[in-house]
Design a protein around this motif. Structure first.
Motif, short mmCIF file in Angstrom:
data_model
loop_
_atom_site.label_atom_id
_atom_site.label_comp_id
_atom_site.label_asym_id
_atom_site.label_seq_id
_atom_site.Cartn_x
_atom_site.Cartn_y
_atom_site.Cartn_z
N ARG A 223 0.84 -1.12 -0.11
CA ARG A 223 0.19 -0.02 -0.08
C ARG A 223 0.91 1.19 -0.03
O ARG A 223 1.79 1.37 0.86
CB ARG A 223 -0.90 -0.01 1.17
N GLY A 224 0.50 2.17 -0.98
CA GLY A 224 1.47 3.52 -0.94
C GLY A 224 2.48 3.41 -1.89
O GLY A 224 2.95 4.34 -2.37
N ASP A 225 2.68 2.20 -2.32
CA ASP A 225 3.67 2.05 -3.69
C ASP A 225 3.22 2.92 -4.94
O ASP A 225 1.98 3.01 -5.05
CB ASP A 225 3.98 0.58 -4.13
N ARG A 226 4.20 3.38 -5.69
CA ARG A 226 3.90 4.30 -6.93
C ARG A 226 4.27 3.24 -8.03
O ARG A 226 5.55 3.34 -8.22
CB ARG A 226 4.34 5.41 -6.80
N LEU A 227 3.43 2.72 -8.76
CA LEU A 227 3.92 1.80 -9.78
C LEU A 227 3.95 2.47 -11.34
O LEU A 227 2.81 2.81 -11.75
CB LEU A 227 3.06 0.46 -10.26
N LEU A 228 5.07 2.75 -11.79
CA LEU A 228 5.12 3.19 -13.31
C LEU A 228 4.96 1.92 -14.14
O LEU A 228 5.68 0.92 -14.19
CB LEU A 228 6.48 3.71 -13.50
N VAL A 229 3.73 1.89 -14.99
CA VAL A 229 3.51 0.72 -15.50
C VAL A 229 3.78 1.18 -17.13
O VAL A 229 3.14 1.68 -17.85
CB VAL A 229 2.21 0.26 -15.45
N ILE A 230 4.92 0.38 -17.43
CA ILE A 230 5.39 0.57 -18.71
C ILE A 230 5.06 -0.41 -19.63
O ILE A 230 4.79 -0.29 -20.82
CB ILE A 230 7.09 0.65 -18.88
N PRO A 231 5.09 -1.69 -19.36
CA PRO A 231 4.35 -2.96 -20.35
C PRO A 231 3.13 -2.51 -20.59
O PRO A 231 2.37 -1.97 -19.86
CB PRO A 231 4.50 -4.20 -19.35
N GLU A 271 8.38 11.93 -10.37
CA GLU A 271 6.88 11.53 -9.81
C GLU A 271 7.11 10.49 -8.54
O GLU A 271 6.26 9.82 -8.15
CB GLU A 271 6.13 10.62 -10.86
N LYS A 272 8.52 10.28 -8.10
CA LYS A 272 8.64 9.45 -7.01
C LYS A 272 8.25 8.15 -7.22
O LYS A 272 7.75 7.39 -6.46
CB LYS A 272 8.32 10.04 -5.69
N ILE A 273 8.84 7.52 -8.23
CA ILE A 273 8.19 5.95 -8.47
C ILE A 273 9.08 5.02 -7.53
O ILE A 273 10.19 5.29 -7.57
CB ILE A 273 8.68 5.69 -10.09
N SER A 274 8.23 4.04 -7.02
CA SER A 274 8.69 3.30 -6.17
C SER A 274 9.08 1.68 -6.78
O SER A 274 9.87 0.93 -6.36
CB SER A 274 7.98 3.25 -4.85
N VAL A 275 8.01 1.65 -7.56
CA VAL A 275 7.91 0.19 -8.19
C VAL A 275 8.00 0.36 -9.70
O VAL A 275 7.22 0.82 -10.24
CB VAL A 275 7.02 -0.79 -7.93
N LEU A 300 13.36 4.60 -5.77
CA LEU A 300 12.95 3.22 -6.19
C LEU A 300 13.17 2.11 -5.31
O LEU A 300 14.17 2.16 -4.63
CB LEU A 300 14.09 2.81 -7.36
N ARG A 301 12.34 1.30 -5.13
CA ARG A 301 12.13 0.42 -3.83
C ARG A 301 12.36 -1.16 -4.54
O ARG A 301 13.04 -1.83 -4.07
CB ARG A 301 10.76 0.30 -3.22
N LEU A 302 11.47 -1.37 -5.56
CA LEU A 302 11.17 -2.74 -6.20
C LEU A 302 11.32 -2.83 -7.52
O LEU A 302 10.53 -1.89 -8.22
CB LEU A 302 9.92 -3.20 -5.59
#
Length: 532
Positions: A223-231, A271-275, A300-302
């Protein structure tokens, strides 16, 4: 027919659901005003997203979409794509994601074979107004074409489509949603078609949710992760491991339109992407950026990768150079919802770098020889999978289904692998990519892994090409790391010192970039065609 009463419990929330609309509704209750989607100027909380998918569901109902009707979405990653998908399945429709790389004839084939009643499309994208690629014959198959932005007179504008849902009552929508069971089909993702025409993989609500939950638990999306979805959303990785998992885990979905390493690194910083989930080429591209160090990557976290054999060098560089706190690697295919095995977020580095992890709970993954015998750990053969994550078959293709799922329920992947002494799957290669050099089996993915250890190799793809004396020999296509240099002779000489002789590529050709599909996978068929 009585609905199945199965329910599943979400790992970290303790709440239950059995269908996609139930997931979105409950996410609104659990995550409330947390940010669900951020896409340019559009920002939606979980509550707002749930309200929107209900409006869209009513719009589909008002447009005559009945339970089980199939609808295509032909667009790059945007908030409207995902909102439309969730609205559609809330109306009982079956989603057919459609590749933005498809031309008009390919869309016609998909519409014809799927029996789609409706198409939702982008307008202008990459210099083309997409609906103009459709032939009169294709338009004749479809009841309506809705365009997200910039619709022309021949199509229905998005806002007009949404507005028609006002004629549907809350009670009518509730009745429709109540009719949707966990074993009803929710989508058909069509395979890439590299071995023939694309096949429609049928997937159901509960198995979709159960599989995504197992994946999210294994990799550690929070919860709270920020997912940049490129696929792309039209691919299982983008749609399930990006969009749906964000709703499930309370993360923020940030769709990305087109792959560009510079733009991705800017978004990570701003945008402080984490995942970031994606195939290896996405991370290769980031690492190849000549000005990588000027970007702030501290958020970046994951990093979640898979979809191809991943060199251990890449895993290490994702941690050490890109700065990911955690990196996980896995293996999957569309016929299993995009999944199969996965490393855990807390696995040791060598496991993440060198294996695809372990099977999901309550699933079976084994190794089978050509005669149908299951092999013990340590022996290589075809990877076969059985359990809740396997597809319900190919749409209108019982012959193709029977070739893929045998009489004992094993789904044959066409991939070569083995289990190591710790029970982790190691993928060797695709059956079709194997080539035989002087009587020795050569697995290009293994050779790629080994040669990726050379300090000048940024990315590599190996294929087998005909040879009069040896039958086949290897040819390596190489993209050099920024600031390095190497000759073909140097790389071949290095390989001879570090790799068994029969595995050493006979030829090396340098490229600025490898050809890739829109999913980010290297297109080896393109490389093979260059040698005919």
């Amino acid at each position: 027919m009585a609905k199945t009463e199965h329910r599943m419990t979400i790992h970290d929330s303790g709440w239950q659901f059995s269908t996609l609309p139930a997931l979105v509704a409950r996410a609104a209750e659990v995550y409330g005003n947390d940010p669900a989607i951020e896409d340019g100027g559009t920002k939606l909380s979980f509550v707002e997203f749930d309200q929107l998918r209900r409006k869209i569901a009513k719009a589909f109902m008002a447009s005559g979409i009945e339970k089980g009707d199939r609808v295509m979405i032909w667009s790059p990653n945007t908030w409207k794509w995902f909102a439309a998908a969730m609205g559609l399945v809330s109306a009982g429709g079956v989603l057919i994601p459609t590749s933005t790389r498809f031309k008009g004839s390919e869309v016609h084939d998909l519409a014809s074979r799927s029996g789609a009643r409706m198409l939702l499309s982008c307008g202008e994208f990459l210099g083309k107004y997409y609906p103009e690629m459709l032939s009169p014959e294709t338009r004749g198959l479809l009841k309506e074409i809705v365009v997200f932005d910039g619709a022309k007179e021949t199509e229905t504008p998005w806002d007009e489509f949404i507005a028609r849902g006002e004629t549907i009552s809350d009670e009518a929508l509730a009745e429709r949603e109540a009719s949707i069971g966990p074993d009803d089909m929710c989508d058909m993702l069509f395979t890439s078609g590299t071995t023939g025409y694309p096949k429609g993989v049928m997937y159901r609500h509960l198995q979709c949710l159960r599989t995504i939950d197992a994946w999210a638990t294994r990799v550690g999306v929070q919860r709270g992760d920020r997912l940049l979805v490129i696929p792309p959303f039209f691919h299982a990785f983008g749609y399930r491991s990006g969009a749906i998992v964000s709703i499930m885990r309370g993360a923020t979905l940030i769709p990305h339109l087109t792959y560009d390493a510079d733009e991705i690194l800017k978004r990570v910083e701003n945008e402080k992407i984490s995942v970031i989930p994606g195939p290896p080429t996405i991370f290769h591209g980031m690492l190849q950026h000549p000005e990588l160090e000027k970007f702030d990557r501290s958020s970046l976290r994951l990093g979640v990768t898979g979809g191809a054999v991943v060199p251990s060098t890449l895993i290490r560089r994702m941690r050490e150079t890109l700065g990911f706190e955690g990196v996980v690697n896995g293996y999957g295919l569309t016929e299993c919802g995009g999944y199969g095995t996965m490393c855990s977020a807390d696995d040791p580095d060598d496991v993440i770098a060198n294996t695809a992890g372990k099977p999901f709970p309550d699933t079976e993954v084994r190794i089978m020889d050509a005669d149908g015998n299951l092999l013990p750990d340590g022996e290589a053969g075809e990877v076969v999978i059985r359990g809740y994550l396997t597809m319900n078959g190919y749409f209108n293709d019982p012959e193709g289904t029977a070739k893929t799922i045998d009489k004992n329920g094993w789904l044959h992947t066409g991939d070569i692998g083995y289990f190591d002494e710790n029970g982790n799957l190691r993928i060797e290669d695709r059956v079709k990519d194997l080539y035989i050099c002087g009587g020795f089996n050569c697995y290009p993915a293994e050779i790629e892994r080994l040669m990726s250890a050379h300090p000048a190799v940024g990315q590599i793809a190996v294929i087998g090409i005909p040879d009069e004396r040896m039958g086949e020999v290897g040819k390596a296509y190489v993209v050099l790391r920024p600031g390095t240099s190497a000759t073909a002779e140097e790389l071949i000489g290095w390989a001879r010192e570090n790799i068994a002789n029969y595995k050493v590529p006979r030829y090396v050709e340098f490229m600025d970039a490898l050809p890739t599909s829109v999913q980010g996978k290297v297109q080896k068929d393109v490389l093979r065609a260059m040698n005919k």
